[in-house]
Design a protein around this motif. Structure first.
Motif, mmCIF file in Angstrom:
data_model
loop_
_atom_site.group_PDB
_atom_site.id
_atom_site.type_symbol
_atom_site.label_atom_id
_atom_site.label_comp_id
_atom_site.label_asym_id
_atom_site.label_seq_id
_atom_site.Cartn_x
_atom_site.Cartn_y
_atom_site.Cartn_z
ATOM 1 N N LEU A 72 7.283 55.359 88.177
ATOM 2 C CA LEU A 72 7.187 54.379 89.258
ATOM 3 C C LEU A 72 6.282 53.211 88.851
ATOM 4 C CD1 LEU A 72 7.605 53.676 92.326
ATOM 5 C CD2 LEU A 72 5.464 54.897 92.713
ATOM 6 N N GLN A 73 5.153 53.545 88.226
ATOM 7 C CA GLN A 73 4.215 52.485 87.849
ATOM 8 C C GLN A 73 4.782 51.621 86.742
ATOM 9 O OE1 GLN A 73 -0.089 53.902 87.865
ATOM 10 N NE2 GLN A 73 1.013 55.830 87.867
ATOM 11 N N TYR A 75 7.942 51.160 86.054
ATOM 12 C CA TYR A 75 9.051 50.377 86.609
ATOM 13 C C TYR A 75 8.512 49.170 87.364
ATOM 14 C CZ TYR A 75 12.358 48.953 90.197
ATOM 15 O OH TYR A 75 13.133 48.200 91.036
ATOM 16 N N SER A 76 7.527 49.413 88.265
ATOM 17 C CA SER A 76 7.104 48.309 89.121
ATOM 18 C C SER A 76 6.264 47.287 88.365
ATOM 19 C CB SER A 76 6.348 48.849 90.337
ATOM 20 O OG SER A 76 5.178 49.487 89.924
ATOM 21 N N ALA A 77 5.424 47.752 87.414
ATOM 22 C CA ALA A 77 4.524 46.812 86.749
ATOM 23 C C ALA A 77 5.184 46.093 85.578
ATOM 24 C CB ALA A 77 3.274 47.547 86.268
ATOM 25 N N ALA A 80 9.868 45.417 87.694
ATOM 26 C CA ALA A 80 10.123 44.840 89.019
ATOM 27 C C ALA A 80 9.195 43.673 89.340
ATOM 28 C CB ALA A 80 9.983 45.932 90.085
ATOM 29 N N LEU A 81 7.926 43.766 88.946
ATOM 30 C CA LEU A 81 6.979 42.692 89.277
ATOM 31 C C LEU A 81 6.052 42.471 88.083
ATOM 32 C CD1 LEU A 81 6.086 40.818 91.683
ATOM 33 C CD2 LEU A 81 4.366 42.548 92.186
ATOM 34 N N ILE A 83 3.517 40.904 86.342
ATOM 35 C CA ILE A 83 2.458 39.900 86.467
ATOM 36 C C ILE A 83 1.362 40.232 85.465
ATOM 37 C CG2 ILE A 83 0.607 39.038 87.943
ATOM 38 C CD1 ILE A 83 2.382 39.248 90.287
ATOM 39 N N PRO A 89 -1.879 44.046 78.820
ATOM 40 C CA PRO A 89 -0.442 44.259 78.655
ATOM 41 C C PRO A 89 0.178 44.732 79.970
ATOM 42 C CG PRO A 89 -1.696 45.961 77.528
ATOM 43 C CD PRO A 89 -2.678 44.939 77.989
ATOM 44 N N LEU A 90 1.474 44.449 80.131
ATOM 45 C CA LEU A 90 2.140 44.869 81.375
ATOM 46 C C LEU A 90 2.080 46.379 81.537
ATOM 47 C CD1 LEU A 90 5.224 42.472 81.381
ATOM 48 C CD2 LEU A 90 3.224 42.407 82.882
ATOM 49 N N ALA A 91 2.407 47.085 80.424
ATOM 50 C CA ALA A 91 2.357 48.551 80.499
ATOM 51 C C ALA A 91 0.946 49.001 80.126
ATOM 52 C CB ALA A 91 3.395 49.161 79.562
ATOM 53 N N SER A 92 -0.051 48.759 80.998
ATOM 54 C CA SER A 92 -1.427 49.156 80.659
ATOM 55 C C SER A 92 -1.621 50.619 81.056
ATOM 56 C CB SER A 92 -2.450 48.240 81.320
ATOM 57 O OG SER A 92 -1.964 47.711 82.518
ATOM 58 N N PHE A 96 -2.849 53.562 84.350
ATOM 59 C CA PHE A 96 -1.818 54.230 85.154
ATOM 60 C C PHE A 96 -2.070 55.734 85.265
ATOM 61 C CE2 PHE A 96 1.584 50.848 83.900
ATOM 62 C CZ PHE A 96 0.879 49.902 84.619
ATOM 63 N N GLY B 148 9.279 41.712 97.667
ATOM 64 C CA GLY B 148 9.372 41.899 96.220
ATOM 65 C C GLY B 148 8.040 42.246 95.574
ATOM 66 N N TRP B 150 4.606 44.827 94.658
ATOM 67 C CA TRP B 150 4.251 46.206 94.345
ATOM 68 C C TRP B 150 2.735 46.311 94.306
ATOM 69 C CZ3 TRP B 150 7.664 50.205 93.979
ATOM 70 C CH2 TRP B 150 9.020 49.864 93.934
ATOM 71 N N TRP B 153 -1.590 48.322 90.191
ATOM 72 C CA TRP B 153 -1.928 49.647 89.663
ATOM 73 C C TRP B 153 -3.210 49.655 88.863
ATOM 74 C CZ3 TRP B 153 0.783 53.225 91.953
ATOM 75 C CH2 TRP B 153 2.080 52.937 92.383
ATOM 76 N N ARG B 154 -3.752 48.490 88.547
ATOM 77 C CA ARG B 154 -4.978 48.457 87.743
ATOM 78 C C ARG B 154 -6.221 48.440 88.618
ATOM 79 N NH1 ARG B 154 -1.273 44.841 86.012
ATOM 80 N NH2 ARG B 154 -0.143 45.450 84.134
#
Lengths: 179, 449
Positions: A72-73, A75-77, A80-81, A83, A89-92, A96, B148, B150, B153-154
């Motif tokens: 889920l994390q 996918y969304s980070a 899907a979004l 930022i 990095p996006l996949a930090s 998570f 849209g 989320w 998460w950080r």
């Protein structure tokens, strides 16, 4: 049809001894035991106790919960979004891990709970055993042993000596379980 | 196996029937006494106060709190951290004592876990009450939405949401499964039809079959093993809420373990208070004996030493790091406007519990009760000072300002205490407050007849 007899005992030691005696010295099957608390070693004395899958369910639930949390994390980070914050990095993934861990424990607990109920055959609010008046002490202060007696033509009159056997082991009462 | 009664955990001559009777009969056979009604009514009145304050808060907005533009976190966050600390302890105590095979656990674990549920649920309210727009709290939940967006998460605040939500659900499952066999006992002992039906439904048809017990033991012990790291993670994340902020007195690596010990410490103090209450209301003096209180006092003593070490380490690190802002913060903590509260905190959390070195104090329930209440006050002081000391003396001297709580801050705190009293009073009258099936395992064989 064979018959099911329920013998009542005073304490767990007598119950364990009776179960052991029945397994070793007779051809009766020890079907189940009903006790107010968990009696150590009782499970091993029951014939054909179905395998216990609770721990496996907890493991699988934990892995499933953790993977879905992490998925889920990611996918969304990442997808899907996406930022970028603070140049990370996006996949930090180290960040998570918290939600992944919590989701893993939650999945394990819920899956284990379902497996526990499933394996116990619960919820089942009524059971033929509840019709026996002495059975209400099975959750209070008495210890019960259920044995299956006799062959294909057994009945109340001919139980193959099972009642005598149970009385000899110190049973306070013996009753036939209504089918 | 040594006879447990020799350790004084059970009254001499205890039998399976006497254990059942001493836990079940006050609930099923006897009327609630005058003292119970007093607690219930006081709890109910304070709950109405809490609901009224919440209504006023939602109507008027968070301006009713003492928070200002510098001290942006006030009582609501201190309440949250204090309640979640108490809420962490019940499950931690129950799981750790189970895994370490402490036999005295079985008399206290049920109400310690109930304390966890109530305290964690109350704690969960405060971050929401503290929001300017509380109706949007569900934005923390990851779900596909038309905006849209989320969760971030950080952020420790999002971790916190996951930690608390998982923890509350986990604790409910753990508590409920442990209580199923006792609900079955209540079902079989209840005289009224309503009691039989309600406890029958809660017991799910439990028969105490060997097949049930084998699965129960597998589930319960594995859950206990999972519970310990879960609790540690929950309060560590609460610590990270602060430690991830770039503020003097917050940005410290010691925070996660220090918060976990603080939670265990305040929670054990609350368990002592509730044990004394449960014991007198349910007449289970025999099951919650002086040996239980003595064991808990020893844990409080150990906790107070670790807390003292943590406070000293914190102060030393702030001084040794040598940063101006850290040293200003320390000077404010030791000599500033709230210094008297800080010294009360040190006295209540570190010095007063040293009285437990004396065996006579460990075995005196009035003394234990007073010290346990002081520890809870001390831990509240720690939580509130953590917030207002740091925020009053931040990086910019132009932003320095002091905090004073308003009437609504006090009403919401007092109201939440009353709500806890109300929930606990209902628990004592409706649910088996002592785990009968576990206590019965301690009944020695020779006395069992």
């Amino acid at each position: 049809m064979s018959i099911l007899l329920l013998a009542e005992f005073r304490d767990p030691q007598t119950l364990l001894a009776a179960a052991r005696q029945t397994r070793e010295a007779t051809s009766f099957r020890v079907v189940d035991a009903f006790t107010p608390f968990s009696v150590e070693g009782m499970g091993a004395l029951i014939d054909e106790l179905p395998p216990n899958h609770v721990r496996l369910a907890i493991l699988l639930g934990g892995i499933g919960g953790a993977l879905s949390g992490l998925g889920l994390q990611l996918y969304s980070a990442v997808w899907a979004l996406p930022i970028v914050t603070g140049g990370r990095p996006l996949a930090s993934w180290p960040d998570f891990f918290f939600a992944t861990f919590e989701m893993g424990i939650l999945g394990a607990a819920l899956c284990g709970f379902v497996a526990l109920l499933w394996g116990c055959g619960l919820p089942r609010l009524h059971h033929p055993l509840f019709d026996l008046p002495q059975f209400e002490r099975a959750t209070q202060d008495r210890f019960f042993l259920a044995i299956e007696a006799g062959g294909a033509d057994a009945d109340d009159a001919d139980d193959g000596g099972a009642r005598l056997h149970l009385a000899g082991l110190g049973a306070l009462s013996v009753a036939r379980v209504p089918a | 196996m040594t006879a447990p009664s020799a350790l004084g955990l059970l009254p001499p001559g205890a039998t399976y029937a006497s254990v059942t009777a001493s836990v079940a009969d006050p609930v099923l056979r006897e009327q609630a006494g005058r003292r119970w009604w007093l607690v219930f009514v006081v709890g109910l009145v304070l709950t109405v106060v809490m609901l009224g304050s919440m209504f006023w808060l939602f109507y008027e907005g968070i301006g009713i709190f003492g928070n200002n533009t510098s001290v942006v976190w006030g009582y609501p966050i201190a309440n949250y951290v204090w309640w979640i600390g108490i809420g962490n302890a019940g499950t931690l105590i129950s799981c750790m004592l189970l895994l370490t095979r402490q036999k005295w656990r079985s008399s206290i674990n049920r109400f310690a876990e109930a304390m966890t549920l109530f305290a964690a649920a109350i704690a969960g309210l405060f971050p929401i009450l503290h929001l300017g727009r509380p109706m949007y709290f569900y934005w923390l939940v990851p779900y596909p939405n038309t905006m849209g967006t989320w969760p971030q998460w950080r952020s420790p605040l999002v971790w916190d949401f996951f930690a608390i939500a998982s923890y509350i659900i986990f604790s409910i499952v753990f508590w409920y499964v442990g209580a199923i066999p006792d609900f079955a006992t209540f079902r079989d002992r209840a005289k009224s039809r309503a009691g039989q039906l309600i406890y029958g439904a809660l017991a799910l048809g439990w028969r105490g079959s060997a097949r049930h017990w084998v699965r129960y033991e597998a589930f319960y012990h594995t859950m206990a093993a999972l519970g310990v790291p879960l609790v540690v993670s929950v309060h560590s994340v609460v610590g990270l809420d602060f430690a991830a902020g770039n503020m003097p007195g917050w940005q410290e690596t010691i925070f996660p373990p220090y918060f976990v010990v603080g939670a265990m410490f305040s929670g054990f103090a609350m368990v002592v208070v509730l044990a004394a209450v449960t014991r007198s209301f349910l007449k289970v003096e025999a099951l919650v004996s002086l040996h239980h209180f003595e064991a808990m006092a020893k844990i409080l003593l150990a906790g107070s030493i670790v807390m003292g070490l943590s406070y000293a380490t914190e102060a030393y690190q702030g001084w040794y790091a040598g940063d101006d802002v850290d040293r200003t913060f320390l000077a404010f903590q030791f000599h500033g406007a709230y210094a008297w509260l800080y010294w009360c905190q040190i006295a209540f959390n570190v010095f007063v519990p040293q009285l437990f070195w004396a065996p006579a104090i460990r075995r005196s329930i009035p003394a234990l009760l007073v010290i346990a209440v002081l520890i809870n006050v001390g831990m509240y002081l720690e939580r509130i000072l953590l917030i207002i000391n740091t925020l009053s003396r931040g990086h910019l001297p132009a932003e320095w300002s002091l905090f004073a709580p308003t009437l609504w801050d006090w009403l919401l705190l007092g109201g939440s205490l009353g709500f806890f009293m109300l929930l606990f009073a209902c628990f004592l009258r409706l649910v088996p407050a002592v785990s009968m099936h576990e206590v019965k395992q301690l009944v020695p064989a020779e006395a069992a007849a």
